[in-house]
Motif scaffolding. Structure first.
Motif, short mmCIF file in Angstrom:
data_model
loop_
_atom_site.label_atom_id
_atom_site.label_comp_id
_atom_site.label_asym_id
_atom_site.label_seq_id
_atom_site.Cartn_x
_atom_site.Cartn_y
_atom_site.Cartn_z
N VAL A 93 -40.63 26.09 -61.69
CA VAL A 93 -41.26 24.85 -62.18
C VAL A 93 -40.96 23.68 -61.26
CG1 VAL A 93 -41.33 23.21 -64.09
CG2 VAL A 93 -41.19 25.66 -64.57
N LEU A 94 -39.76 23.67 -60.69
CA LEU A 94 -39.36 22.56 -59.82
C LEU A 94 -39.69 22.80 -58.35
CD1 LEU A 94 -35.83 21.82 -61.35
CD2 LEU A 94 -38.03 20.81 -61.97
N ASP A 95 -40.16 24.01 -58.04
CA ASP A 95 -40.37 24.37 -56.63
C ASP A 95 -41.78 24.07 -56.14
OD1 ASP A 95 -37.81 25.22 -56.52
OD2 ASP A 95 -38.24 27.35 -56.68
N ILE A 96 -42.61 23.41 -56.94
CA ILE A 96 -43.98 23.15 -56.49
C ILE A 96 -43.98 22.18 -55.32
CG2 ILE A 96 -44.95 23.67 -58.76
CD1 ILE A 96 -45.16 20.68 -59.28
N TRP A 97 -44.99 22.31 -54.49
CA TRP A 97 -45.00 21.60 -53.20
C TRP A 97 -44.91 20.09 -53.32
CZ3 TRP A 97 -48.48 18.10 -51.13
CH2 TRP A 97 -48.24 17.76 -49.78
N PRO A 98 -45.66 19.41 -54.20
CA PRO A 98 -45.57 17.93 -54.24
C PRO A 98 -44.16 17.43 -54.52
CG PRO A 98 -47.48 18.68 -55.47
CD PRO A 98 -46.68 19.91 -55.16
#
Length: 692
Positions: A306-311
């Motif tokens: 959940v925290l690893d998304i690019w933005p």
């Protein structure tokens, strides 16, 4: 697992921290605790510095490598920010603000801006309302100071066992929090000893997570010198490649547990604490620090998709440059727009400019320093320091502010001598003249041709207004004694009435000095010029009012020496942004604001100071030797009170909205002189009666 996945939670914390800080600086009402983002940065840094030095060991070689990497990655862009601000300021700021920037830049360039409150009156949250372009550098100064001594900390830590390290960390944390509680908020807010507990929270997280992992598997040692991402670092390009799969090498495959869920849940709580206050400042700070530590702890067991998304990850990547750039951009835009509070269009523009700067520098200069040599960075640092020094040393055109930053004639008026009113009264040369507390306290003596001594006391109003008193007295004294200290009303006894105020101890010392001065001088007349502050104007008047009691006690003591005590009544203060806006328009030759935007009603003035006037009236009735000089009515017509003279194009208020300009004091001079002449006439009449 990629490097991005490996450091996802830490990068997400950086992203949250910088977003919270920027929103807070744009509009504190939207993120009441947004400033806690800096606290999270400190935890991240404490964790990763411990990791780096634990893996590399602490030797002379590894310490030098550690410091070189910090220097080449942090300082060039940091000094570039300061140099850019100094260059841009020459085209935008007026002389008064350039002088303030010059002082602040020296503190920032020497990496000591967090120590500035030790030598100057300063409060972080008050500074956010002023046009201070380098306020945000305090946190970077604290962090860089920590980097200098953290190798010595780790050298000591690695010499003892696990439980000893935990005990030492807890002792340091408690001592540091105690330091923050013991010192006045304005001083302790940014000092490293009062902040080191947050770095040690990060240290504790690393120690505990390592212990947990060692109980699960046999860890593999990483190559010496391997770098991890830190608060303001991304490591070298090669180190980025080495990081791939490093989590598995150290910890093995992440176990199937609930750590990722707890990590995300804790991260959500961290978001909440940034936007909503649950306690006082320190409680919120402890909660934010603890939550940041928990996020990091739970993240050590594996990825958090959940925290690893690019933005989010990209925001973490550019967080350092965003932090450096956002505050000067906001202040410059507000300065040029003459905005008291930032508007939505200006906020959007500030965000766009800040993000654009961060993206460009991240993909150019930041990468150059990451991949370049140490000496390449040193060359840049030297060049940027040279540019900064040149712009620091360039003379400031004092005419930009007019006489003592007070006024500029726009139109002439034949009923007033505007030029004379705009001319400041020079500070006289005094005997035994002393300036202490960084300029906030002044003392001096003067010999005259009279037959008795006089004493002049007060706070910053007397400190600034003394030349007019000296002029009106016309040497009609045997000896004049002058003492003034900012924020301290001589008769109030602040350490008893407002003991929590940061200046209370200084006021106690000042009060004792005044008593010693009175014993020495035995004056016939005491003059006081004061800006009314604290509980005297804010607290309700009660039956056993402590402010009245302390004042009457003081006046009773003064009355043992003096036959006359002359002091002024409250002077209305206006918002600093309004005062600054008025001054800047005058300086830049812009049309003045309409009267309905600058004036206030006399009724509002009386209402705002109603509690102070009740106390003044009671003192007047019970202190027969006290004479009060009414000051505000000079600038009012019975209905409205003005903040500037539209005929002469001059403001009555200095840019803080508190003090009178020289123009205002010159307008008031006739009233001051008349009051002094009356007191002298009464004393002369009393002298004649004594002769009879």
């Amino acid at each position: 697992m990629t490097a991005t996945q490996k450091s996802g939670a830490v990068q997400a914390l950086r992203a949250l921290a910088i977003v919270a800080v920027i929103i807070f600086h744009l509009n504190s009402g939207l993120a009441r605790n947004g400033f806690l983002g800096v606290d999270m940065f400190f935890v991240i840094s404490g964790y990763l510095m411990t990791m780096i030095l634990s893996k590399s060991g602490v030797t002379v070689s590894s310490t030098l490598t550690f410091l070189q990497r910090r220097i080449k990655r942090i300082l060039p862009i940091y000094i570039l920010t300061i140099a850019s601000v100094l260059v841009a300021a020459r085209a935008i700021l007026v002389a008064k603000d350039l002088r303030i920037l010059r002082s602040d830049a020296i503190w920032s360039l020497t990496l000591t801006s967090n120590m500035q409150p030790l030598f100057h009156e300063y409060d972080y949250f008050e500074e956010l309302t002023a046009y201070k372009l380098l306020t945000h550098t305090w946190s970077l100064s604290a962090e860089l100071q920590y980097y200098v001594f953290v190798p010595f900390v780790m050298l000591c830590m690695l010499a003892v066992g696990y439980y000893s390290r935990l005990l030492i960390s807890l002792i340091v944390i408690l001592a540091s929090i105690g330091c923050q509680l013991a010192l006045p908020p304005g001083i302790g807010f940014g000092l490293l000893p009062c902040r080191v507990w947050q770095f040690f929270f990060g240290l504790l997280v690393y120690e505990i997570s390592q212990k947990r992992q060692s109980n699960q598997i046999h860890p593999t040692t990483l190559e010496n010198g391997q770098e991890y991402k830190i608060l303001m670092e991304e490591g070298s390009g090669d180190e980025e490649k080495e990081e791939e799969g490093s989590c598995e090498r150290v910890f093995g495959k992440p176990s199937r547990d609930f750590s990722p869920f707890f990590c995300v849940a804790t991260f959500a709580l961290a978001i909440v604490i940034c936007f909503y206050s649950v306690g006082n400042g320190l409680v919120d700070r402890i909660l934010a620090t603890f939550l940041a530590a928990l996020v990091i702890y739970f993240s050590t067991n594996g990825a958090t998709p959940v925290l690893d998304i690019w933005p989010i990850q990209y925001l973490g990547d550019i967080s350092y440059i965003l932090y450096l750039a956002h505050w000067p951009v906001i202040i410059f835009l507000k300065y040029m727009a003459f905005e008291e509070t930032i508007t939505l269009p200006t906020a959007i523009l500030a965000i766009l400019i800040t993000v654009t700067i961060a993206v460009i520098i991240h993909h150019t200069m930041e990468q150059w320093f990451i991949t370049g040599s140490f000496w390449y960075a040193i060359a840049w640092i030297g060049a940027l320091l040279a540019i900064s020094t040149i712009f620091l040393l360039l003379p400031i055109n004092e005419s930009d502010d007019g006489p003592e930053m007070n006024s500029m004639q726009i139109t002439s008026n034949f009923s007033k001598n505007c030029k004379a009113l705009q001319t400041p009264v020079a500070f006289p040369k005094l005997e035994n003249f002393k300036v202490t507390l960084g300029g906030y306290e002044k003392y001096g003596e003067d010999s005259g041709n009279g037959s008795f001594n006089v004493v002049l006391l007060g706070n910053s109003f007397m400190r600034f207004g003394f030349p007019h008193f000296h002029k009106a007295l016309k040497k009609r004294y045997k000896k004049l004694y002058f003492h003034a200290i900012t924020s301290c009303m001589p008769f109030e006894q602040h350490w008893l009435t407002d003991p929590k105020q940061a200046f209370s101890k200084n006021c106690k010392d000042s009060y004792q000095l005044d008593l010693n001065l009175l014993e020495k001088a035995k004056p016939k007349i005491i003059f006081m010029s004061i800006g009314y502050v604290g509980g005297f104007i804010t607290h309700d008047v009660t039956k056993d009012d402590i402010w009245i009691q302390r004042a009457l006690e003081s006046f009773e003591v003064y009355g043992k020496y003096a036959d006359h005590i002359v002091l002024d009544t409250p002077w209305h203060k206006i918002p600093g942004r309004l005062a600054d806006n008025i001054q800047k328009r005058i300086t830049k030759g812009l049309p003045p604001l309409p009267k309905n935007e600058t004036q206030f009603t006399f009724k509002d003035y009386l209402y705002e100071y109603r509690k102070a006037f009740k106390r003044v009236e009671y003192i007047r009735q019970h202190c027969p030797k006290c004479h009060f000089l009414e000051v505000q009515s000079e600038f009012c017509d019975g209905v409205h009170c003005q903040t500037m003279d539209y005929d002469c194009g001059s403001t009555f208020y200095t840019t803080d909205g508190i003090h009178m300009t020289n123009f205002a004091k010159n307008l008031l001079y006739h009233r001051l002189k008349a009051e002094i002449d009356i007191v002298y006439a009464v004393e002369e009449e009393a002298k004649k009666k004594r002769r009879r």
